[in-house]
Design a protein around this motif. Structure first.
Motif, short mmCIF file in Angstrom:
data_model
loop_
_atom_site.label_atom_id
_atom_site.label_comp_id
_atom_site.label_asym_id
_atom_site.label_seq_id
_atom_site.Cartn_x
_atom_site.Cartn_y
_atom_site.Cartn_z
N LEU A 70 0.82 -1.20 0.00
CA LEU A 70 0.00 0.00 0.00
C LEU A 70 0.86 1.26 0.00
O LEU A 70 0.73 2.13 -0.85
CB LEU A 70 -0.92 -0.01 1.22
N TYR A 71 1.77 1.33 0.98
CA TYR A 71 2.54 2.56 1.09
C TYR A 71 3.56 2.70 -0.03
O TYR A 71 3.90 3.80 -0.44
CB TYR A 71 3.17 2.68 2.47
N ASP A 72 4.01 1.56 -0.52
CA ASP A 72 4.91 1.62 -1.67
C ASP A 72 4.18 2.30 -2.83
O ASP A 72 4.72 3.16 -3.51
CB ASP A 72 5.32 0.20 -2.05
N LEU B 58 1.41 4.18 -2.62
CA LEU B 58 1.06 5.57 -2.29
C LEU B 58 2.24 6.50 -2.54
O LEU B 58 2.11 7.60 -3.05
CB LEU B 58 0.59 5.66 -0.83
N GLN B 59 3.42 6.00 -2.18
CA GLN B 59 4.62 6.79 -2.39
C GLN B 59 4.75 7.16 -3.86
O GLN B 59 4.98 8.31 -4.22
CB GLN B 59 5.80 5.92 -1.93
N LYS B 60 4.54 6.13 -4.72
CA LYS B 60 4.63 6.39 -6.16
C LYS B 60 3.51 7.31 -6.64
O LYS B 60 3.73 8.22 -7.43
CB LYS B 60 4.52 5.06 -6.93
N VAL C 168 1.77 9.49 -5.03
CA VAL C 168 1.93 10.88 -4.59
C VAL C 168 2.96 11.55 -5.48
O VAL C 168 2.79 12.68 -5.94
CB VAL C 168 2.35 10.93 -3.11
N GLU C 169 4.04 10.79 -5.75
CA GLU C 169 5.09 11.30 -6.63
C GLU C 169 4.53 11.68 -8.00
O GLU C 169 4.92 12.68 -8.59
CB GLU C 169 6.16 10.21 -6.77
N GLU D 109 -1.50 13.94 -0.31
CA GLU D 109 -1.55 13.61 1.10
C GLU D 109 -2.19 14.77 1.84
O GLU D 109 -1.81 15.92 1.64
CB GLU D 109 -0.11 13.42 1.57
N TYR E 35 -5.59 10.47 2.56
CA TYR E 35 -5.16 10.63 1.18
C TYR E 35 -6.37 10.93 0.31
O TYR E 35 -7.48 10.48 0.58
CB TYR E 35 -4.47 9.33 0.70
#
Lengths: 650, 117
Positions: free
Chosen positions: B51-53, B55-57, B59-60, B66, B81
C-alpha cells in the motif's frame, strides 16, 4: 512481542519511507485483527526488500546525508542510523545470534523424522548425485493427508498392479494366478469396510489394496541446496538401474502426460498401466521426494509426500539388472504421521518370521471360508518353512508377498493376502468398531476421490455413461451415487463402466441396482463359514429419483474388474438385466476381513462366499464371462454401437 | 493532458484498487486496505507494505495527494489521502480500457463453447 518485532522491521526501511509511513504502518498493525499479524510481518519483510532494492529512486537522495557514516566501517548500520552502534550492542548481537543458532540446531536434532524436503531440482540432475539428508530433521512434520494413497506395495514380477483405492482386498490386475499387489493396512485409515462385499467386521488390520500403479515417488524435489549444512549425513540415490527406473517413473508420473506414462509402462513395467498411473496422478497431484531411506543398485526405499496433501508414503522399488531395467517390485503406501525411520527400515528376523507364519495359519484355520483348504495351505507353507524357504527373507514386503504367493498357490483365492505395513499397526481388539477418527478419515478419503465416481456423460443417441471405480459405503457415498443415477434418469440406455472397478460394499451394489428394477429383486447371497449363516441382498424399497426399469443396460468389464464389481455384473447377468461387454473378470467372490498378525503384518482372510440365487454358485476363480467378448479398450465403442443398433427400450 | 495519462496504462492491480477506493472519498491507509478488500469481495488483500509503496509512487506522480492528519480521528498517527483530478483522469481511462477487455472477452468465450469429441 510480535508488535515489537514489527516495529523494529518498519524502522529498517529507508529513511524517507520510514519518516513518511512508519507511524501509519504501525497504526495499521494496531488496528488489524490479531490473526492477521503474521501476514503483516511477512508483508513488512517484503516491503523492506522492495524499498531497499527496487525503490532506490525514492531514497537515494535522502540517504546521502548519513552516507559518510559508512566510512567508519559499519556500512549496514550507517545507512540506517547516523551514529555508530555501541560496542556492547555488537557483543549483545553476537550473543543473541549464538543463542538463536543453538536453539535452531537443538530443534533440528530433536525432530522426529529426519528428512529434508526441498522442492525444485529436477530428478535428472539428482540421480547419481548426492542427496543430503539431515540427520537432524527439519521441515514439515508429517501429518495425515487426505489421500487414499494407501497404496500397497507389492508383488512379484508378473504380478499385477492393483488400483489404488480399490476397496477390495487383494485385487489383482492382470495375470490372475499370480500373487498380487499388496495392500495397506494402515492403522487408522480406510480399513473398515473396504473389502469386497463389506464384511461387517472392521478390524484394525483390514486393509485396502491398490497397486503399483499407485506407487509414486518423485525425485523432483530433491534437495541439493541443503548440502550446505555440514552436520547432515548424506543419502545417495545410486546411479544404478533402480535409480534410473525411479527417475523415469517419477518423470512420467509427475508429467501428468499420458503418452509419457504409456512409454514408461512399456519400457520398464508392464504391470503398471497408463490408466492407473493417470488416475493416481490426478488423485495425488504427484509426489515430492523427501528422503531415500535405502539406496542400492537394484533396490530403493524412499519417502515421498503427496502434492495434494500432507500425506506421506514410503515407496520401495526392486529391479532386475537389464537394459532397460525391469521392475520386479514397485509399491507405495501411505504412512501415518509420527512414523519413525526405524519403523520404516524394519527388518524381519527369524522369530518374527515364525510368529507371522504361525499367526497367519491360525487365522486361516479359524476363519477361511473352506476349512479343508485352510488345512492344505497350512501343510504347504509348513513344508516350505521346514525347507528353509523363508529363512533368507528379511524384507517385510518380500516376506508378505512370498507368503501370499504360497497361500494362493493352494487356494487360488485372490482375496487372500498377507500384507506388510512399514508403520506399526496398533493392537486393537478384533471386534473393535471403527473409531470416529477412522470414520472421519474414510469420509475424507472418499470425498477426496469423489467416492470412486470418475465420469458421468450423456453420449450421442441419449445414452447415459457412468464410470466408477469402487462401490463405496453408501453411508458416506450414497448421495453421490444417487446424484449420478439421477443424471442418467432420462437416458434410453445406460453404460456402466466397471473396467477399473475393484469392488467394495454390497450395500452400494444394492443401492445402485435398485435403480434398474421396479420390483423388489433378490440380488445375491453371502454365506459365512463362522456361523453357517446366509445373508440375502435385495434391491432397496426406496431410492430417491427416477428408476431406469426397462432401459437397456450395458456393463463394461476387464480382467481388472474384481470382487464387488464382479458381483454387480454377475447379478445383472443372471437376472438378464444387463449385457456384459469386454473381458472375463478377475474372479474373486469371497469377502475378506483383515486381521492383525504382528506389529507390521496383517492377513486378509476370506471368510464367506457369494451364492447367486439363480445360478446357485459364484465366479470365484473363473471370473464373470462377458456376453460380448472384446478387448477392454474396445468395450465402450462396442457398447455404444450396440446401444445405437438396439435403439430405445423394448 | 489526456495523451499523457494513457501512458500510465494499464495500471497494476494494486494501483487500480487504491485509486478506485479513493474515488469514493478521502481515506487513511487502513481505510484504503479495508475498502480494497470490500471492493474485491475479499479476494485482493493489500498489505501495508504494498500500500505505502504504491502511495509513495502515486503521490510522486500526483495522482494522489496527502492531506495529513485529521483532528478527531481515533488514531492521531493516521494520515488521509485524496484522489487528485489527474488521478481521477487516469482511473477513468483505465476503466474505459477494462470495459473494452471485458467486451472482447465475452465475445470470445461465447463463440468458443466446448464440444465433446
Amino acid at each position: 512481542m510480535l508488535r515489537f518485532f514489527y516495529r523494529w522491521l518498519v524502522r529498517f526501511h529507508p529513511p524517507r519511507f520510514r519518516e513518511r509511513f512508519a507511524d501509519e504502518m504501525l497504526s495499521i498493525f494496531d488496528h488489524a485483527e490479531a490473526r492477521d499479524s503474521g501476514k503483516l510481518v511477512a508483508d513488512v519483510f517484503i516491503s523492506l526488500a522492495r524499498q531497499w532494492t527496487i525503490r532506490r529512486a525514492f531514497w537515494e537522495e535522502n540517504v546521502a546525508p548519513s552516507a559518510p557514516a559508512g566510512a567508519h566501517g559499519f556500512p549496514a548500520f550507517s545507512i540506517l542510523e547516523s551514529s555508530k552502534p555501541r560496542k556492547s550492542a555488537l557483543i549483545e548481537g553476537v550473543v543473541l545470534t549464538w543463542f538463536a543458532y543453538a536453539a535452531l540446531f537443538f530443534a533440528l536434532s530433536h525432530s522426529k523424522l529426519h528428512y529434508v524436503y526441498v522442492p525444485s531440482v529436477a530428478f535428472e540432475k539428482v540421480a547419481g548425485a548426492e542427496v543430503r539428508i539431515p540427520a537432524s530433521g527439519t521441515n514439515s512434520t508429517p501429518t495425515p493427508g487426505s489421500l487414499p494413497t494407501t497404496t500397497p506395495t507389492v508383488s512379484e514380477a508378473g504380478t499385477n498392479s492393483q488400483k489404488p483405492d480399490h476397496p477390495s482386498l487383494g485385487r489383482s490386475r492382470s495375470s490372475p494366478s499370480k500373487s498380487s499387489a499388496g495392500s495397506l493396512p494402515e492403522p487408522g485409515r480406510f480399513h473398515a469396510r473396504t473389502d469386497f462385499m463389506g464384511s461387517s467386521q472392521s478390524s484394525p488390520g483390514k486393509s485396502k489394496s491398490s497397486g503399483p500403479d499407485s506407487a509414486a515417488g518423485v525425485f523432483q524435489s530433491m534437495e541439493l541446496t541443503l548440502g550446505a549444512a555440514p552436520a547432515w549425513p548424506q543419502a545417495t540415490v545410486p546411479d544404478g538401474p533402480a535409480g534410473q527406473t525411479l527417475a523415469a517413473w517419477l518423470r512420467a508420473f509427475n508429467s501428468g502426460d499420458r503418452a509419457q506414462m504409456e512409454e514408461y509402462c512399456q519400457k520398464y513395467d508392464a504391470n503398471q498401466s497408463a490408466d492407473g498411473m493417470m488416475s493416481f496422478r490426478n488423485m495425488t497431484g504427484g509426489f515430492e521426494l523427501i528422503q531415500v531411506v535405502e539406496g542400492e543398485r537394484l533396490h530403493l526405499k524412499f519417502l515421498v509426500k503427496e502434492r495434494n496433501s500432507d500425506t506421506q508414503a514410503i515407496g520401495s522399488l526392486d529391479v532386475k539388472d537389464a537394459e532397460p531395467a525391469e521392475v520386479v517390485q514397485f509399491g507405495l503406501r501411505a504412512i501415518p504421521p509420527g512414523t519413525s525411520i526405524s519403523d520404516l527400515t524394519f527388518k524381519v528376523d527369524a522369530a518374527t518370521r515364525s510368529r507371522i507364519i504361525d499367526a497367519s495359519i491360525a487365522q486361516l484355520n479359524e476363519s477361511y471360508v473352506f476349512p479343508e483348504v485352510a488345512k492344505k495351505m497350512e501343510v504347504a507353507v509348513r513344508a516350505r518353512q521346514k525347507q528353509g524357504e523363508y529363512d533368507a527373507i528379511n524384507d517385510g514386503n518380500a516376506f508378505a508377498a512370498k507368503l501370499t504367493e504360497n497361500f494362493q498357490e493352494v487356494s487360488h483365492d485372490k482375496h487372500l493376502r498377507v500384507d506388510y505395513s512399514p508403520a506399526k499397526i496398533p493392537d486393537r481388539p478384533l471386534d473393535a468398531k471403527p473409531s470416529p477418527k477412522d470414520k472421519a478419515q474414510y469420509r475424507q478419503q472418499m470425498e477426496h476421490m469423489n467416492c470412486g465416481f470418475e465420469k458421468l456423460e450423456h453420449l450421442d443417441g441419449n445414452i447415459g455413461y457412468v464410470k466408477f471405480n469402487m462401490f463405496a459405503d453408501p453411508d458416506v457415498c450414497g448421495p453421490t451415487a444417487v446424484a449420478a443415477m439421477n443424471f442418467l434418469g432420462y437416458a434410453d440406455a445406460i453404460i456402466f463402466d466397471l473396467r477399473e472397478n475393484g469392488g467394495g460394499d454390497p450395500k452400494m451394489i444394492a443401492l445402485i441396482s435398485t435403480y434398474l428394477f421396479e420390483q423388489p429383486t433378490h440380488l445375491n447371497d453371502l454365506w459365512e463359514r463362522k456361523d453357517n449363516s446366509t445373508h440375502q441382498y435385495w434391491t432397496l424399497p426406496y431410492v430417491p429419483g427416477k428408476r431406469l426399469e426397462g432401459k437397456a443396460v450395458y456393463i463394461l468389464t476387464s480382467k481388472q474388474t474384481f470382487s464387488g464389481a464382479e458381483e454387480f455384473s454377475y447379478n445383472l447377468k443372471n437376472l438378464k438385466r444387463a449385457t456384459l461387454i469386454g473381458e472375463t473378470t478377475g474372479g474373486g467372490a469371497h469377502p475378506v476381513s483383515g486381521h492383525r498378525i504382528g506389529d507390521h503384518f496383517t492377513i486378509g482372510v476370506p471368510f464367506a462366499r457369494a451364492i447367486n440365487p439363480i445360478s446357485k454358485t459364484n465366479w470365484e476363480g473363473t471370473g464373470v464371462e462377458p456376453d460380448v467378448k472384446v478387448p477392454a479398450a474396445e468395450a465402450l465403442a462396442t457398447a455404444e454401437r450396440l446401444a445405437h443398433d438396439q435403439k430405445i427400450p423394448k | 493532458m489526456k495523451e499523457n495519462v494513457s501512458s500510465f496504462l494499464p495500471l497494476s492491480p494494486a494501483t487500480l484498487h487504491i485509486l478506485l477506493s479513493l474515488a469514493g472519498g478521502d481515506l487513511h491507509g487502513y481505510g484504503i486496505m479495508q475498502e480494497v478488500l470490500r471492493q474485491s469481495q475479499g479476494q485482493y488483500k493489500l498489505g501495508p507494505g504494498t500500500l505505502y509503496d504504491n502511495l509513495q509512487k502515486l503521490v510522486e506522480l500526483r495522482f494522489v495527494e496527502e492531506l495529513g492528519h485529521r483532528d478527531g480521528d481515533d488514531d492521531p498517527r493516521r494520515r488521509y489521502y485524496r484522489l487528485t483530478s489527474r488521478g481521477r483522469e487516469v482511473l477513468a481511462a483505465e476503466i474505459m480500457r477494462l470495459q473494452g477487455v471485458v467486451r472482447e472477452g465475452k465475445l470470445r468465450l461465447q463463440s468458443a463453447r466446448p464440444r465433446r469429441a
